[in-house]
Motif scaffolding. Structure first.
Motif, PDB file in Angstrom:
ATOM      1  N   GLY A 117       7.561  25.563   2.486  1.00 53.72           N
ATOM      2  CA  GLY A 117       6.387  26.150   1.863  1.00 53.72           C
ATOM      3  C   GLY A 117       5.729  25.229   0.858  1.00 53.72           C
ATOM      4  N   CYS A 118       6.537  24.531   0.049  1.00 47.85           N
ATOM      5  CA  CYS A 118       5.977  23.619  -0.961  1.00 47.85           C
ATOM      6  C   CYS A 118       5.278  22.436  -0.306  1.00 47.85           C
ATOM      7  CB  CYS A 118       7.084  23.139  -1.895  1.00 47.85           C
ATOM      8  SG  CYS A 118       7.698  24.408  -3.031  1.00 47.85           S
ATOM      9  N   ALA A 119       5.883  21.871   0.743  1.00 44.80           N
ATOM     10  CA  ALA A 119       5.281  20.719   1.418  1.00 44.80           C
ATOM     11  C   ALA A 119       3.972  21.102   2.092  1.00 44.80           C
ATOM     12  CB  ALA A 119       6.265  20.134   2.431  1.00 44.80           C
ATOM     13  N   ILE A 120       3.951  22.260   2.741  1.00 42.61           N
ATOM     14  CA  ILE A 120       2.716  22.714   3.394  1.00 42.61           C
ATOM     15  C   ILE A 120       1.639  22.978   2.353  1.00 42.61           C
ATOM     16  CG2 ILE A 120       1.696  24.607   4.706  1.00 42.61           C
ATOM     17  CD1 ILE A 120       4.285  24.768   6.300  1.00 42.61           C
ATOM     18  N   ALA A 121       2.031  23.530   1.213  1.00 43.12           N
ATOM     19  CA  ALA A 121       1.060  23.792   0.145  1.00 43.12           C
ATOM     20  C   ALA A 121       0.382  22.504  -0.296  1.00 43.12           C
ATOM     21  CB  ALA A 121       1.754  24.451  -1.043  1.00 43.12           C
ATOM     22  N   VAL A 122       1.159  21.429  -0.438  1.00 43.25           N
ATOM     23  CA  VAL A 122       0.599  20.140  -0.860  1.00 43.25           C
ATOM     24  C   VAL A 122      -0.418  19.647   0.162  1.00 43.25           C
ATOM     25  CG1 VAL A 122       1.148  17.712  -1.251  1.00 43.25           C
ATOM     26  CG2 VAL A 122       2.587  19.500  -2.259  1.00 43.25           C
ATOM     27  N   LEU A 123      -0.067  19.684   1.433  1.00 47.99           N
ATOM     28  CA  LEU A 123      -0.984  19.192   2.464  1.00 47.99           C
ATOM     29  C   LEU A 123      -2.184  20.111   2.624  1.00 47.99           C
ATOM     30  CD1 LEU A 123       1.570  17.924   5.131  1.00 47.99           C
ATOM     31  CD2 LEU A 123       0.165  16.566   3.594  1.00 47.99           C
ATOM     32  N   ASN A 124      -1.995  21.425   2.454  1.00 44.48           N
ATOM     33  CA  ASN A 124      -3.135  22.354   2.478  1.00 44.48           C
ATOM     34  C   ASN A 124      -4.224  21.926   1.507  1.00 44.48           C
ATOM     35  OD1 ASN A 124      -2.426  24.277   4.394  1.00 44.48           O
ATOM     36  ND2 ASN A 124      -1.356  25.582   2.946  1.00 44.48           N
ATOM     37  N   VAL A 125      -3.813  21.534   0.317  1.00 46.95           N
ATOM     38  CA  VAL A 125      -4.754  21.154  -0.734  1.00 46.95           C
ATOM     39  C   VAL A 125      -5.294  19.747  -0.501  1.00 46.95           C
ATOM     40  CG1 VAL A 125      -4.989  20.683  -3.205  1.00 46.95           C
ATOM     41  CG2 VAL A 125      -3.714  22.678  -2.423  1.00 46.95           C
ATOM     42  N   LEU A 126      -4.442  18.863  -0.055  1.00 48.07           N
ATOM     43  CA  LEU A 126      -4.780  17.446   0.013  1.00 48.07           C
ATOM     44  C   LEU A 126      -5.773  17.117   1.122  1.00 48.07           C
ATOM     45  CD1 LEU A 126      -3.783  15.021  -1.656  1.00 48.07           C
ATOM     46  CD2 LEU A 126      -2.154  14.542   0.184  1.00 48.07           C
ATOM     47  N   ILE A 127      -5.644  17.768   2.265  1.00 50.99           N
ATOM     48  CA  ILE A 127      -6.419  17.356   3.431  1.00 50.99           C
ATOM     49  C   ILE A 127      -7.928  17.530   3.250  1.00 50.99           C
ATOM     50  CG2 ILE A 127      -6.876  17.882   5.867  1.00 50.99           C
ATOM     51  CD1 ILE A 127      -3.907  18.113   6.292  1.00 50.99           C
ATOM     52  N   PRO A 128      -8.433  18.632   2.662  1.00 50.33           N
ATOM     53  CA  PRO A 128      -9.890  18.680   2.461  1.00 50.33           C
ATOM     54  C   PRO A 128     -10.431  17.509   1.644  1.00 50.33           C
ATOM     55  CG  PRO A 128      -8.947  20.861   2.173  1.00 50.33           C
ATOM     56  CD  PRO A 128      -7.792  19.910   2.291  1.00 50.33           C
ATOM     57  N   GLY A 129      -9.684  17.075   0.617  1.00 49.80           N
ATOM     58  CA  GLY A 129     -10.112  15.912  -0.153  1.00 49.80           C
ATOM     59  C   GLY A 129     -10.095  14.636   0.678  1.00 49.80           C
ATOM     60  N   LEU A 130      -9.093  14.487   1.540  1.00 44.39           N
ATOM     61  CA  LEU A 130      -9.014  13.309   2.403  1.00 44.39           C
ATOM     62  C   LEU A 130     -10.126  13.310   3.448  1.00 44.39           C
ATOM     63  CD1 LEU A 130      -5.162  12.981   2.905  1.00 44.39           C
ATOM     64  CD2 LEU A 130      -6.675  11.339   1.790  1.00 44.39           C
ATOM     65  N   VAL A 131     -10.494  14.485   3.936  1.00 47.05           N
ATOM     66  CA  VAL A 131     -11.629  14.573   4.858  1.00 47.05           C
ATOM     67  C   VAL A 131     -12.885  14.034   4.192  1.00 47.05           C
ATOM     68  CG1 VAL A 131     -13.200  16.200   5.984  1.00 47.05           C
ATOM     69  CG2 VAL A 131     -10.720  16.452   6.278  1.00 47.05           C
ATOM     70  N   LYS A 132     -13.106  14.421   2.941  1.00 48.03           N
ATOM     71  CA  LYS A 132     -14.291  13.941   2.219  1.00 48.03           C
ATOM     72  C   LYS A 132     -14.211  12.447   1.956  1.00 48.03           C
ATOM     73  CE  LYS A 132     -17.377  15.192  -1.575  1.00 48.03           C
ATOM     74  NZ  LYS A 132     -18.457  15.623  -0.687  1.00 48.03           N
ATOM     75  N   ALA A 133     -13.002  11.944   1.664  1.00 46.08           N
ATOM     76  CA  ALA A 133     -12.850  10.520   1.379  1.00 46.08           C
ATOM     77  C   ALA A 133     -12.968   9.674   2.639  1.00 46.08           C
ATOM     78  CB  ALA A 133     -11.489  10.276   0.718  1.00 46.08           C
ATOM     79  N   PHE A 134     -12.335  10.102   3.707  1.00 52.23           N
ATOM     80  CA  PHE A 134     -12.331   9.325   4.947  1.00 52.23           C
ATOM     81  C   PHE A 134     -13.655   9.411   5.688  1.00 52.23           C
ATOM     82  CE2 PHE A 134      -7.444   9.461   5.872  1.00 52.23           C
ATOM     83  CZ  PHE A 134      -7.240   8.580   4.832  1.00 52.23           C
ATOM     84  N   PHE A 135     -14.272  10.609   5.722  1.00 50.90           N
ATOM     85  CA  PHE A 135     -15.470  10.827   6.550  1.00 50.90           C
ATOM     86  C   PHE A 135     -16.536  11.561   5.737  1.00 50.90           C
ATOM     87  CE2 PHE A 135     -11.806  10.666   9.395  1.00 50.90           C
ATOM     88  CZ  PHE A 135     -12.196   9.667  10.265  1.00 50.90           C
ATOM     89  N   PRO A 136     -17.105  10.917   4.733  1.00 54.49           N
ATOM     90  CA  PRO A 136     -18.056  11.603   3.840  1.00 54.49           C
ATOM     91  C   PRO A 136     -19.332  12.066   4.530  1.00 54.49           C
ATOM     92  CG  PRO A 136     -18.026   9.235   3.428  1.00 54.49           C
ATOM     93  CD  PRO A 136     -16.878   9.517   4.329  1.00 54.49           C
ATOM     94  N   ARG A 137     -19.697  11.460   5.661  1.00 58.28           N
ATOM     95  CA  ARG A 137     -20.911  11.868   6.369  1.00 58.28           C
ATOM     96  C   ARG A 137     -20.615  12.817   7.537  1.00 58.28           C
ATOM     97  NH1 ARG A 137     -25.057   8.057   6.146  1.00 58.28           N
ATOM     98  NH2 ARG A 137     -26.191   9.433   7.557  1.00 58.28           N
ATOM     99  N   GLN A 138     -19.363  13.100   7.783  1.00 58.67           N
ATOM    100  CA  GLN A 138     -18.983  13.960   8.914  1.00 58.67           C
ATOM    101  C   GLN A 138     -18.112  15.130   8.449  1.00 58.67           C
ATOM    102  OE1 GLN A 138     -18.030  10.495   9.144  1.00 58.67           O
ATOM    103  NE2 GLN A 138     -20.030   9.970   9.960  1.00 58.67           N
ATOM    104  N   VAL A 139     -18.331  15.600   7.218  1.00 58.30           N
ATOM    105  CA  VAL A 139     -17.435  16.623   6.676  1.00 58.30           C
ATOM    106  C   VAL A 139     -17.486  17.918   7.486  1.00 58.30           C
ATOM    107  CG1 VAL A 139     -17.361  15.711   4.337  1.00 58.30           C
ATOM    108  CG2 VAL A 139     -19.194  17.295   4.983  1.00 58.30           C
ATOM    109  N   GLY A 140     -18.651  18.276   8.016  1.00 56.05           N
ATOM    110  CA  GLY A 140     -18.748  19.505   8.803  1.00 56.05           C
ATOM    111  C   GLY A 140     -17.923  19.419  10.078  1.00 56.05           C
ATOM    112  N   LEU A 141     -18.129  18.345  10.832  1.00 56.55           N
ATOM    113  CA  LEU A 141     -17.387  18.164  12.080  1.00 56.55           C
ATOM    114  C   LEU A 141     -15.890  18.056  11.823  1.00 56.55           C
ATOM    115  CD1 LEU A 141     -17.188  17.624  15.113  1.00 56.55           C
ATOM    116  CD2 LEU A 141     -17.643  15.202  14.634  1.00 56.55           C
ATOM    117  N   MET A 142     -15.502  17.249  10.836  1.00 60.27           N
ATOM    118  CA  MET A 142     -14.081  17.030  10.580  1.00 60.27           C
ATOM    119  C   MET A 142     -13.415  18.288  10.022  1.00 60.27           C
ATOM    120  SD  MET A 142     -13.456  14.124  11.753  1.00 60.27           S
ATOM    121  CE  MET A 142     -11.752  14.188  11.237  1.00 60.27           C
TER     122      MET A 142
END
Length: 402
Positions: A117-142
């Protein structure tokens, strides 16, 4: 540059851009399967561990409490380690947690559940930020692809559980799959360590959003949609059974919630990213959710598949819209991570309270009418918070140096 072309850290680097997409999707696939796989295996696990129904229920409720408690810690982690390293560590802890859940000791199974549960919680929070960092112009698609993969991972966990049990004759085999998949996913995250633009911030800023009205609107929207989804996922089968449907009909209707949500998981974020504000999507989501739950309240055995389909449309749209708000209302990765942490910590606390409170209302009243009316009332609250969150305004955090 076209919005369909890679931007951010992947300009002119198509191979690593593809690897980044695969890495993000594989991470998403690991965020539900290891949790939901135990549902279809309830009798086998209870017999093997010799535990009661209430003891088994901890295997599904503890992760939600971990989501609530651990989510708020993720911004602190990202100020000390690069998000890629945290993602790799999170995947490895997911594998370790699932491994503990394979053991014969109930106490160790609980330890594994807490780790998971703790590990999934970390990734739940982290991935939206990584989507914005990795693909700032494709946030909707990603965000759409991420949301779809999240649902597919959950669906695969449920779908494969019984066939693998029948094939190998032991409930540990379908569970063990979710200890292996995270380790495989790590292979695609290793190249991400070379992506320097999302490493630990040099200025070590702390981003606080607790005084921001937009952040609170998004938080309540996330929380109320989580309350709605987990309440329906938990109690819809029993509601339908108590209204005269057989187990097959109730199971089919419940399965439709996840199945129908998938196209909405994909297309709602894409539409949201193209809109100046998302109020039309908020209203549409409210309407289908309200119709679905009103149908169950009014005459559940008249058209259960139709009502379940409306609920699935609403759940898929609301989750995807909440995830979209994390990136659309943030100026940068740090803000997106802080917003995700705030919304998910409170959101999953509400999610954990949902099934308990509705079950308590059923026990006190002897029927489901009051519990369903509560869900209808909370839909109005979700509409109000979504209406505010949909304004084209960025969050304005209080920032302080450590």
């Amino acid at each position: 540059m076209s919005s369909s072309s890679p931007t951010g850290p992947f300009v002119g680097r198509p191979v690593i851009a593809v690897l980044a997409i695969v890495a993000l999707m594989l991470a998403a696939a690991n965020l539900r399967g290891g949790l939901v796989v135990v549902g279809p295996l309830v009798m086998e696990i209870r017999d093997s561990l010799q535990i009661s129904a209430s003891a088994f229920s901890l295997l599904t409720t503890l992760p939600l409490l971990c989501f609530a408690g651990m989510s708020i810690c993720v911004p602190w982690l990202t100020r000390r380690w690069a998000p890629q390293w945290i993602s790799i560590a999170g995947l490895m802890v997911i594998s370790l947690g699932v491994g503990f859940r394979l053991l014969d000791s109930y106490a160790l199974v609980i330890v594994g559940t807490l780790l998971l549960g703790c590990a999934i919680a970390v990734l739940n929070v982290l991935i939206p930020g990584l989507v914005k960092a990795f693909f700032p112009r494709q946030v909707g698609l990603m965000t759409g692809l991420y949301s779809v993969t999240l649902s597919l991972g959950a669906g695969m966990g449920v779908f494969l559980a019984i066939p693998l049990l029948e094939q190998f004759g032991d409930w540990r085999y379908p569970v063990a799959l979710w200890a292996v998949l995270p380790l495989f996913s790590v292979l695609f995250w290793l190249p991400m360590l070379k992506v320097k633009t999302v490493g630990r911030p040099a200025n070590r800023q702390r981003v606080s959003l607790w005084r921001d009205k937009i952040a609170w609107s998004i938080t309540f929207y996330m929380g109320l949609q989580s309350f709605y989804f987990y309440s329906m996922a938990t109690w819809l089968p029993k509601i339908l059974l108590e209204n005269g449907l057989d187990a097959h009909q109730a199971g089919t209707a419940t399965a439709l919630i996840n199945l129908v949500s998938i196209p909405f998981n994909l297309f709602v974020p894409i539409l949201a990213a193209k809109m100046a504000n998302q109020r039309l999507l908020v209203v549409g989501t409210f309407m289908v959710s309200f119709i679905g739950i009103a149908g169950i309240w009014w005459q559940p055995n008249a058209a259960p598949l139709l009502w379940a389909s409306f609920i699935g449309m609403g759940c898929g749209s609301a989750l995807s819209l909440a995830l979209s708000f994390f990136v659309l209302r943030a100026e940068n990765t740090a803000q997106a991570t802080a917003l995700s942490a705030m919304a998910q910590s409170i959101g999953y606390l509400l999610a954990a309270l949902g099934p308990v409170s509705l079950g308590l209302m059923r026990d006190i009243s002897g029927h489901w009418q009051w519990a369903l009316l509560l869900l209808l009332a909370l839909q109005l609250g979700q509409l109000a918070s979504g209406w505010s969150a949909a304004r084209p305004i960025k969050v304005k955090p209080d920032q302080s140096k450590l």
